[in-house]
Scaffold this motif. Structure first.
Motif: not given
Ligand SMILES: [Mg+2]
Length: 224
Positions: A7, A9, A11, A172-173, A176
């Motif tokens: 990923d 943003d 990350t 990071d989410t 993901d």
């Molecule tokens: Mg992200």
């Protein structure tokens, strides 16, 4: 060959709301919206889904012309927004990508909710573009799992790649993580976005790191 799908943003980089600022500018300058409404959740979503919601919230008819006009204006505004707002490459990223790039048994790619073109702009801005062979963007899919399925199909078709053979998603989410699990990938969560270790673990990440700065341990895990 194993594929690592990163990923962007939260990350690899943080961009200090660059995208949000560019979207505001498009709404006011290109669509004449006096007070842009961006009361939406951004994290982990595809730009396809975000832009449709932005059009809806700001009472812009979601026609093909408006959608493509929005994208065209957004990609033109993003470079200036990146220059103005700065941002940074996250800890460990450059060193990790450099080491992964030395291997010929794996491929580093990007799988992001960003449009492919704006993903490319961001990676170029931060000097990361050359580390990636492929970019899979959120141009066509509202649901990130559909993006992951399309990515898996592409890897299989273009490279004879079986996703179960060692694809790893790094993000990071929870979105993901969900999309990685959906294609039977292994998932590494990083807490450099807006979600903590507990949230990413509960979402099903196989491993969670606070960031990518423990390069040696992460490199070993990704390449084992
Ligand atoms: Mg992200």
């Amino acid at each position: 060959m194993k594929t690592l799908l990163f990923d962007i943003d939260g990350t690899l980089i943080i961009t200090n709301d660059t995208g949000t600022r560019a979207i505001e500018a498009v709404l006011s300058e290109n669509f004449g919206v006096a007070t842009p409404n961006l009361d939406i959740k951004f994290g982990g979503r595809t730009d396809n889904s975000l832009i449709k919601e932005v059009l809806h919230l700001n009472a812009i008819i979601p026609s093909e012309a408006n959608y493509s006009g929005f994208i065209e204006a957004y990609r033109k505004k993003l470079p200036a927004s990146l220059n103005e707002l700065g941002g940074a490459v996250l800890p460990g990223v450059l060193e990790l990508l450099r080491r992964l790039g030395e291997r010929d048994d794996l491929r580093c790619a990007v799988m992001t909710g960003n449009l492919k073109e704006t993903a490319t702009q961001k990676l170029r801005h931060f000097g990361l573009l050359d580390h990636f062979d492929l970019i899979f963007g959120g141009d066509f899919d509202e649901d990130r799992r559909h993006l992951a399925r399309r990515t898996a199909l592409f890897l299989r078709g273009a490279h004879g790649h079986q996703v179960g053979d060692g694809t790893i998603v790094i993000g990071d989410t929870p979105a993901d993580i969900a999309c990685g699990l959906d294609i039977n990938a292994t998932v590494l969560g990083v807490c450099t976005g807006n979600f903590d270790r507990q949230t990413l673990t509960q979402a099903g990440a196989h491993l969670v790191h606070s960031d990518l700065s423990d390069v040696e341990a992460i490199y070993r895990w990704l390449t084992s």
